[in-house]
Design an enzyme around this catalytic site. Sequence first.
Site, short mmCIF file in Angstrom:
data_model
loop_
_atom_site.label_atom_id
_atom_site.label_comp_id
_atom_site.label_asym_id
_atom_site.label_seq_id
_atom_site.Cartn_x
_atom_site.Cartn_y
_atom_site.Cartn_z
CB SER A 95 102.02 16.54 67.68
OG SER A 95 102.02 15.19 67.31
CG ASP A 224 98.59 12.02 73.21
OD1 ASP A 224 98.28 11.38 72.18
OD2 ASP A 224 99.27 13.07 73.19
CG HIS A 252 97.87 13.99 69.98
ND1 HIS A 252 99.13 13.84 70.52
CD2 HIS A 252 98.05 14.49 68.72
CE1 HIS A 252 100.03 14.24 69.64
NE2 HIS A 252 99.42 14.64 68.55
#
Length: 272
Positions: A95, A224, A252
């Site tokens: 991320s 996601d 995610h």
Amino acid sequence: MSTITVKDGTEIYYKDWGTGQPIVFHHGWPLSGDDWDAQMMFFLKQGYRVIAHDRRGHGRSGQSSEGNNMETYAADVAELTAALDLKDAIHVGHSTGGGEVIRYAAKYGKGRVAKAIIISAVTPIMIKNEANPDGVPLSVFDEIREGTGFNRAQYFYDFPIPFYGWNREGKTVQEGIKHNWWRQGMMGSVLAHYEGIKAFSESDFTEDLKSLEIPVLVLHGEDDQIVPYNQAPKAAKLLKHGKLISYPGFPHGMPTTEAATINKDILDFIKS
């Protein structure tokens, strides 16, 4: 605790286990190096040296009022890798950490970074603008700012639901993982988390991606709900030596909930 003090006086905490080729793990917002437990243990057992730091303002690192931006995040990593004299290193980012890996590798990594892996990453740029018309609207990030800055305890308690895809039919909340996400988030600085939203949503990594000569593996879940999947093909296309693997239905937070699959694909890439 193992820490270094970077040039502006902020302490950066890190874990450093084992010997062998180093793998450096860069966590996502608003978590800490603890989010890599499943990877740290797996790769340690495979004979690698594993290192995970807490980004400034996160986890056990110092809560500075300045430097909560991508440039400083990458500079902090550069100081850490220099202090540990890491060479031929593999850098893995999730991320926001994926952006941090790309910025660090592009600006500071020459001669030190062998390969990179970015997972559910915010590259090349998240926010919707003229150059990125299918990006995420500013209003979404303003909502995250409001919840984080002024209702953090409850907001962070609810955030793991879409983060891990537990709002999908047939999925069950894993309470331990949910509470561990909340624990990690609440360890950090509310100011760093608030300012970090701009860092992960508005930083543009296009030129960083284009400049990299190293092999880069791009992993992204097709379900996601935090960083849309459409980011991944864009990032892979900009890389000179990029490889994309997508996962139907993965969320995610797939390094945690789908660790067996993710770890295997990372190991195969490292060994290739």
